[in-house]
Design a protein around this motif. Structure first.
Motif, mmCIF file in Angstrom:
data_model
loop_
_atom_site.group_PDB
_atom_site.id
_atom_site.type_symbol
_atom_site.label_atom_id
_atom_site.label_comp_id
_atom_site.label_asym_id
_atom_site.label_seq_id
_atom_site.Cartn_x
_atom_site.Cartn_y
_atom_site.Cartn_z
ATOM 1 N N ASP A 1 7.528 15.349 -4.332
ATOM 2 C CA ASP A 1 8.187 15.450 -3.027
ATOM 3 C C ASP A 1 7.453 14.726 -1.905
ATOM 4 O O ASP A 1 7.751 14.952 -0.730
ATOM 5 C CB ASP A 1 8.412 16.918 -2.635
ATOM 6 C CG ASP A 1 9.241 17.669 -3.663
ATOM 7 O OD1 ASP A 1 10.439 17.371 -3.780
ATOM 8 O OD2 ASP A 1 8.682 18.537 -4.366
ATOM 9 N N CYS A 2 6.501 13.867 -2.235
ATOM 10 C CA CYS A 2 5.884 13.040 -1.199
ATOM 11 C C CYS A 2 6.864 11.957 -0.753
ATOM 12 O O CYS A 2 7.688 11.476 -1.536
ATOM 13 C CB CYS A 2 4.609 12.380 -1.719
ATOM 14 S SG CYS A 2 3.206 13.499 -1.906
ATOM 15 N N ILE A 3 6.748 11.561 0.502
ATOM 16 C CA ILE A 3 7.562 10.492 1.062
ATOM 17 C C ILE A 3 6.622 9.466 1.688
ATOM 18 O O ILE A 3 5.942 9.766 2.674
ATOM 19 C CB ILE A 3 8.547 11.007 2.132
ATOM 20 C CG1 ILE A 3 9.408 12.154 1.587
ATOM 21 C CG2 ILE A 3 9.410 9.861 2.649
ATOM 22 C CD1 ILE A 3 10.379 11.754 0.508
ATOM 23 N N LEU A 4 6.571 8.271 1.122
ATOM 24 C CA LEU A 4 5.759 7.181 1.660
ATOM 25 C C LEU A 4 6.682 6.110 2.215
ATOM 26 O O LEU A 4 7.610 5.659 1.531
ATOM 27 C CB LEU A 4 4.864 6.573 0.577
ATOM 28 C CG LEU A 4 3.525 7.262 0.269
ATOM 29 C CD1 LEU A 4 3.727 8.687 -0.212
ATOM 30 C CD2 LEU A 4 2.728 6.459 -0.746
ATOM 31 N N GLY A 5 6.423 5.686 3.452
ATOM 32 C CA GLY A 5 7.216 4.640 4.064
ATOM 33 C C GLY A 5 6.888 3.268 3.504
ATOM 34 O O GLY A 5 6.083 3.120 2.575
ATOM 35 N N ASP A 6 7.485 2.245 4.084
ATOM 36 C CA ASP A 6 7.245 0.870 3.645
ATOM 37 C C ASP A 6 5.845 0.408 4.053
ATOM 38 O O ASP A 6 5.283 0.853 5.059
ATOM 39 C CB ASP A 6 8.268 -0.071 4.272
ATOM 40 C CG ASP A 6 9.691 0.205 3.813
ATOM 41 O OD1 ASP A 6 9.868 0.821 2.743
ATOM 42 O OD2 ASP A 6 10.629 -0.200 4.533
ATOM 43 N N ASN A 7 5.290 -0.510 3.248
ATOM 44 C CA ASN A 7 4.033 -1.190 3.580
ATOM 45 C C ASN A 7 2.830 -0.251 3.667
ATOM 46 O O ASN A 7 1.868 -0.525 4.379
ATOM 47 C CB ASN A 7 4.183 -1.971 4.895
ATOM 48 C CG ASN A 7 5.277 -3.014 4.824
ATOM 49 O OD1 ASN A 7 5.134 -4.035 4.167
ATOM 50 N ND2 ASN A 7 6.393 -2.730 5.487
ATOM 51 N N VAL A 8 2.877 0.844 2.939
ATOM 52 C CA VAL A 8 1.751 1.782 2.890
ATOM 53 C C VAL A 8 0.733 1.295 1.863
ATOM 54 O O VAL A 8 1.096 0.772 0.804
ATOM 55 C CB VAL A 8 2.246 3.195 2.531
ATOM 56 C CG1 VAL A 8 1.088 4.118 2.161
ATOM 57 C CG2 VAL A 8 3.048 3.780 3.689
ATOM 58 N N ILE A 9 -0.549 1.476 2.171
ATOM 59 C CA ILE A 9 -1.623 1.158 1.227
ATOM 60 C C ILE A 9 -2.414 2.423 0.933
ATOM 61 O O ILE A 9 -2.929 3.067 1.852
ATOM 62 C CB ILE A 9 -2.563 0.071 1.783
ATOM 63 C CG1 ILE A 9 -1.803 -1.238 2.001
ATOM 64 C CG2 ILE A 9 -3.745 -0.148 0.831
ATOM 65 C CD1 ILE A 9 -2.641 -2.332 2.646
ATOM 66 N N LEU A 10 -2.498 2.778 -0.344
ATOM 67 C CA LEU A 10 -3.388 3.837 -0.811
ATOM 68 C C LEU A 10 -4.499 3.162 -1.602
ATOM 69 O O LEU A 10 -4.248 2.559 -2.646
ATOM 70 C CB LEU A 10 -2.652 4.836 -1.709
ATOM 71 C CG LEU A 10 -1.399 5.524 -1.154
ATOM 72 C CD1 LEU A 10 -0.875 6.540 -2.173
ATOM 73 C CD2 LEU A 10 -1.664 6.184 0.184
ATOM 74 N N ALA A 11 -5.729 3.260 -1.118
ATOM 75 C CA ALA A 11 -6.849 2.650 -1.827
ATOM 76 C C ALA A 11 -7.204 3.475 -3.065
ATOM 77 O O ALA A 11 -6.590 4.507 -3.354
ATOM 78 C CB ALA A 11 -8.043 2.506 -0.891
ATOM 79 N N ASN A 12 -8.205 3.022 -3.800
ATOM 80 C CA ASN A 12 -8.551 3.640 -5.080
ATOM 81 C C ASN A 12 -8.793 5.143 -4.950
ATOM 82 O O ASN A 12 -9.508 5.603 -4.056
ATOM 83 C CB ASN A 12 -9.821 3.001 -5.649
ATOM 84 C CG ASN A 12 -9.620 1.547 -6.016
ATOM 85 O OD1 ASN A 12 -8.498 1.105 -6.227
ATOM 86 N ND2 ASN A 12 -10.701 0.806 -6.085
#
Length: 205
Positions: free
Chosen positions: A59-70
């Motif tokens: 149920d997470c919502i991530l928008g456009d152009n998001v960066i999750l690092a390692n």
């Protein structure tokens, strides 16, 4: 692993999904769990980068152009706004909200909401200024960046409580989309927003 069963004991096998936008890069050993009855889906926007070993729960919502690092770890129901960057090994508990155009430093525990357009880091997580470099890179004008700076001066540096600061911002500062986005984000926060770093908090912990 994409679309795995949620790690949620309330899940009873309902038909849920993961939705991933165009041009999103998902590196090795990333896990993205599908939704539950809360939202029925987990959403990753377009043009995102999820680096190795990141985890995005149900149920997470991530928008456009998001960066999750390692090794960034997002628990269930977390919302991340567009163009947010979260540094390596940072973690967010359930129902956290991370605003658009934010930068969160690596190893940070995100236990309060992070409003749009700011930098955050330290332990406990604290306001570290406006993400002016990120805003410049994304084409925001100097005038707009200065308007955002003035909003946060009133929220964090004038000695006002949150309600007083928001009232002042709405009544005294010129209206713009960025101002309104910040005000609505803060007003809608259920767990409270991050504060300015206070050494006393560190000493007590």
């Amino acid at each position: 692993v994409l679309g795995a069963i949620p790690q949620d004991l309330k899940f009873i096998g309902e038909k849920t999904t993961v939705e991933i936008g165009d041009n999103t890069t998902i590196r090795e050993c990333v896990t993205i769990n599908r939704g539950t009855q809360d939202k029925w889906k987990t959403v990753i926007g377009s043009n995102c980068l999820l680096m190795a070993y990141a985890h995005v729960a149900h149920d997470c919502i991530l928008g456009d152009n998001v960066i999750l690092a390692n090794s960034v770890q997002l628990a269930g129901h977390v919302e991340v706004g567009e163009y947010a960057i979260i540094g390596g090994m940072a973690g967010a508990p359930q129902f956290s909200r991370i605003g658009a155009h934010t930068y969160v430093a690596g190893h940070t525990v995100i236990n309060k909401d992070v409003p749009p357009f700011i930098k955050a880091g330290r332990t406990p997580i604290s306001y570290a200024g406006v993400n002016s470099v990120g805003m410049q890179r994304r084409g925001f004008s100097s005038e707009t960046i200065n308007q955002v700076l003035e909003v946060y001066r009133n929220i964090y540096n004038k000695g006002l409580n949150t309600s007083q600061a928001l009232d002042f911002v709405e009544q005294q500062l010129p209206a713009c989309d960025e101002r309104d986005l910040i005000v609505s984000f803060v007003r809608e926060s259920k767990r409270g927003i991050i504060k300015v770093f206070n050494k006393a908090d560190l000493d007590e912990s």
